[in-house]
Scaffold this active site. Sequence first.
Site: not given
Length: 309
Positions: A135, A138-139
Amino acid sequence: MSETLYDVLIIGGGPAGLTAGLYTSRARLKTLLVERMILGGQVMTTTKVENYPGFPGGIDGPDLMVRFQEHCQEFGLETMTGEVTGLVDKGAEKVVTVDGREIRTRAVIITTGAEPSKLDIPGETEFVGRGVSYCATCDGAFFRNVPVAIIGGGDTAAEEALFLCRFASKVYLVHRRDELRATKVLQDRIFANDKIEPVWNSTVDQVVGDNTGVTSLVLHNRQDDSQQTLEVDGMFVAVGVTPKAHFLADILDLTPEGYILADSDCQTSMPGVFAAGDVRKKILKQIATAVGDGAIAAIVAEKYLDDFE
Ligand code: NAP
């Protein structure tokens, strides 16, 4: 076993589940939506949704899903957090096991969606959270001013490559063929972006790293069978999705890939149990089609309940 008998129990709180919940709550059916993690599903990890009608200029995925939730709240949809592990058909009633507790319902709509597929190569699992991610939204911010690779050639890989350009010094787009599957508008953006370098006809054989995290990938060129080392600090995997229907394997008819088989009315092999959204075998997986499925499943479930009375 719960005292309450629900009319409809929805498993999964992404676009399909929330749409089904909106429709059944508005139809005054006693509905419970069970979500394992957070409401919103995969769209919560999407930066910008550009192809959902009604939002010219696009809308952030989480913002869109907050609107879905607020809309459901208007009609009093009941939601709970929990993991469903079982579903038993008792004719007019179904019994759904949520975190070990049995809940009674007259109909079920399964909208559990799908999760990112893994590459299943050496080093992948070992470096999850230390350079391997599924993701970018997200990261991605953890990879400032360092080179990263994104694996895949579909819409997700293209969108994530573009997102990663905000942080990374360089984004290698590693794809197993020499043309992308992603939609044309995304391809145009990819090829116009100087930070993105496609690596064609290549797959990843191994993730290499040390105690600091990922340091490189061993790539395999599928045309000449050669190997190449690509020095990167991160690998983002975007090679498609796997349906979340393992817990139904012995209960409903599934495809060999694990998608739920349902007809165009979203009816599965068990009467009164419907499947909608990405977990159902169908040709197109988009928010718009998940919403369409959710609406169909809800209306057909309502008709099923009416016919039973
Ligand atoms: P996808 O469309 O299935 O693409 C997966 C990509 O990964 C393909 O390019 C495939 O290569 C490659 N791949 C698969 N297995 C691989 C492996 N083992 N090793 C290396 N490469 C592998 O998946 P997605 O991009 O996640 O999209 C899923 C669905 O969501 C699609 O229907 C997509 O249109 C939709 N989606 C839509 C949007 C949007 O509309 N904005 C955004 C994201 C996703 P091949 O091309 O060679 O098969």
